[in-house]
Motif scaffolding. Structure first.
Motif, PDB file in Angstrom:
ATOM      1  N   ARG A 194      35.393  34.161  40.381  1.00 17.63           N
ATOM      2  CA  ARG A 194      35.312  32.797  40.915  1.00 17.63           C
ATOM      3  C   ARG A 194      33.987  32.568  41.638  1.00 17.63           C
ATOM      4  O   ARG A 194      33.416  31.476  41.562  1.00 17.63           O
ATOM      5  N   SER A 195      33.471  33.581  42.311  1.00 15.90           N
ATOM      6  CA  SER A 195      32.184  33.435  42.994  1.00 15.90           C
ATOM      7  C   SER A 195      31.042  33.211  42.012  1.00 15.90           C
ATOM      8  O   SER A 195      29.979  32.716  42.386  1.00 15.90           O
ATOM      9  N   GLU A 196      31.271  33.568  40.750  1.00 10.14           N
ATOM     10  CA  GLU A 196      30.257  33.400  39.706  1.00 10.14           C
ATOM     11  C   GLU A 196      30.468  32.123  38.887  1.00 10.14           C
ATOM     12  O   GLU A 196      29.815  31.926  37.871  1.00 10.14           O
ATOM     13  N   GLY A 197      31.380  31.273  39.347  1.00 10.66           N
ATOM     14  CA  GLY A 197      31.605  29.998  38.683  1.00 10.66           C
ATOM     15  C   GLY A 197      32.683  30.013  37.627  1.00 10.66           C
ATOM     16  O   GLY A 197      32.848  29.032  36.898  1.00 10.66           O
ATOM     17  N   ILE A 198      33.443  31.100  37.532  1.00  8.90           N
ATOM     18  CA  ILE A 198      34.497  31.218  36.523  1.00  8.90           C
ATOM     19  C   ILE A 198      35.794  30.637  37.079  1.00  8.90           C
ATOM     20  O   ILE A 198      36.222  30.993  38.176  1.00  8.90           O
ATOM     21  N   THR A 199      36.403  29.751  36.315  1.00  8.98           N
ATOM     22  CA  THR A 199      37.655  29.131  36.730  1.00  8.98           C
ATOM     23  C   THR A 199      38.842  29.568  35.875  1.00  8.98           C
ATOM     24  O   THR A 199      39.989  29.258  36.192  1.00  8.98           O
ATOM     25  N   GLY A 200      38.583  30.272  34.788  1.00  6.49           N
ATOM     26  CA  GLY A 200      39.648  30.762  33.932  1.00  6.49           C
ATOM     27  C   GLY A 200      39.156  31.906  33.086  1.00  6.49           C
ATOM     28  O   GLY A 200      37.956  32.007  32.785  1.00  6.49           O
TER      29      GLY A 200
END
Length: 520
Positions: A194-200
């Motif tokens: 999530r810290s790297e912009g991943i939402t799924g």
């Protein structure tokens, strides 16, 4: 009233007929409108992003969260160039473990050492513990004699270097991780994502005999979800190992299934069932990816996981039972087997919207490209492999085949859909870095690998948004900034399309929203 209004942003929607916007509104976790659609509507909070770039949240279509989290908390022997350095790390770590206990290490890579290590070498520093050095690729390991003693004679190689099925046997002799330990590992890795912009993301195989961390590993994801420790959406692939014969009505065309016959699509929201994961071969680092011609400088050409007839049966039966298939095929020989089986399955029972996937597609011959396109298969690639392991891969493939590695342009020009992924923790999982590598096609040494396979920044962004969402059956809810879809968003310090390509991987991830919430 809107729950959140985002203003003064450079919104990249990934939708062709409305590619950009400056403002969006969120209500009940979904995007309700852009620009004039939400102008003047009251909102509980307004976020002025000061011109920052907003994209759909990145989707990593192939990860191993439990493995990544466990690896992060285990001692590592990487990076090492000297065998004695590896032994020193092992000696220091086992000192704190109980005698007779099992000690895991990550990061082992025999290719980089000044001399090969063996079980006997590990024995000199194991101090009565069982020692397992997991290979960087996830397809091999090095173990000491204490581990070998508990394995069947047919897999217990005296030197302790075990690949594929033999590695799986070693892992099965390890006491299983507890659900609490696995849930903690999953949470840790998911937070990094999530810290790297991943939402799924798609977890690439629970229940696997080859990689499994517990016979009930799927329950750890449920525990993480129920306890509020799953900060992104997860689609669980189920390893074909978890299937067992069932007696069902002939009309149902199901001959093997997990308990209760559950399959792709069960569940909703944060946690759901995705593809059936089927291994056809191994990996390139371990030299077990199945090739039609030997590795350069070797008479070996890798190995299939089973006889082609067995693999075909699993693929066909999985298709007939209604699964979306995720077929691991790295070498071109393995891909031939996968394509033959998928063609047979579709002829027996056409399912045009099955959205079957080939995971990795590491070495793809030119003649295989139209076959992939004709089957409507999505290839799920790992661009970071070229960056971190490309020098080795290009060397063992030779000049004639290096341009076939982890293709991009060849797929797209033939109409093959491409979804981005990391295979975390095998390689760095940051999507922005992978997007950069899809465009650059350069290894860490600067060597260009198949430069004709480079794609554009826009195409690479699409692989990590629109196409990854489709590969995970989330395209009705995610992958673009569209009214009605989930407000899964990533806020970036700059626009990947507007900076020098070499800077894309260093763009700051400012915020990540999952269903409109940016705090976790």
């Amino acid at each position: 009233m809107l729950s959140t209004r985002i203003t003064n942003a450079r919104i990249v929607t990934m939708v062709q007929d409305r590619p950009t916007a400056r403002e969006l509104g969120i209500w009940r976790g979904r995007v309700v409108g852009l620009d004039e659609d939400v102008a003047g509507l009251p909102a509980r909070r307004t976020l002025d992003l000061g011109g920052a770039t907003v994209l759909p949240g990145f989707i990593d279509a192939h990860v191993h969260l439990a493995w990544a989290g466990l690896k992060a908390k285990s001692p590592s022997v990487a990076p090492s160039r000297r065998a004695d350095d590896v032994l020193r790390v092992v000696a220091e770590a086992v000192a704190g473990a109980p005698v007779g206990g099992w000690v895991d290490f990550g990061g082992y890579d025999q290719r980089t050492l000044d001399r090969p290590l063996t079980a006997s070498d590990l024995d000199t520093v194991s101090a009565g513990r069982k020692v397992y050095l997991g290979h960087l690729s996830g397809h091999a390991c090095l173990v000491n004699s204490a581990v070998l003693e508990g394995l069947p004679a047919e897999v217990a190689r005296p030197d302790g270097f075990l690949a594929e099925g033999a590695m799986g046997a070693a892992l099965r002799s390890r006491p299983p991780h507890s659900l609490a330990e696995l849930a903690s590992a999953i949470e840790h890795a998911a937070r990094v994502c999530r810290s790297e912009g991943i939402t799924g993301c798609a977890e690439a195989g629970v229940g696997a005999r080859l990689f499994g961390h517990s016979p009930i590993e799927g329950a750890a994801y449920q525990l993480a979800h129920e306890s509020g420790r799953l900060p992104l959406r997860v689609r669980l692939m189920v390893a074909a190992d978890a299937l067992r014969p069932v007696r069902a009505d002939a009309e149902d065309t199901t001959s093997r299934a997990i308990d209760l016959g559950l399959r792709t699509g069960f569940g909703e929201g944060t946690l759901s069932l995705g593809s059936l994961k089927i291994f056809t071969d191994g990996g390139m680092m371990a030299r077990t990816a199945a090739l039609t011609s030997p590795y350069l400088g070797s008479d070996g050409s890798g190995q299939l996981m089973h006889e082609p007839e067995v693999l075909e049966s699993t693929i066909v039966e999985g298709h007939l039972a209604g699964w979306q298939l995720a077929v691991h095929a790295i070498g071109d020989r393995a891909l031939d087997v996968a394509l033959d089986a998928l063609e047979k399955a579709q002829k027996l029972s056409p399912r045009p919207e099955a959205r079957h996937r080939v995971e990795h597609a590491g070495l793809v011959r030119p003649d295989q490209l139209p076959r992939l396109a004709a089957l409507g298969v999505t290839v799920v690639v790992q661009p970071s492999f070229l960056r971190y392991y490309g020098d080795d891969y290009a060397t063992i493939m030779g000049e004639d085949r290096a341009g076939w590695l982890y293709r991009g342009r060849g797929f797209l020009d033939h109409g093959v859909r491409v979804a981005g992924s990391s295979d975390r923790p095998v390689a760095n999982g940051a999507p922005l870095r992978a997007i950069q590598f899809m465009v650059e096609r350069a290894s860490e040494s600067g060597r260009l690998i198949g430069p004709a396979e480079a794609i554009t920044v826009e195409e690479a962004l699409r692989a990590y948004t629109v196409e990854a969402a489709r590969a995970c059956h989330w395209d009705g809810d995610a992958g673009s900034v569209t009214p009605g879809r989930r407000a899964d968003l990533v806020v970036l310090g700059d626009d990947p399309r507007r900076v020098d390509v070499s800077r894309i991987g260093d763009i700051e991830v400012v915020r990540t929203f999952v269903e409109g919430e940016d705090a976790f």
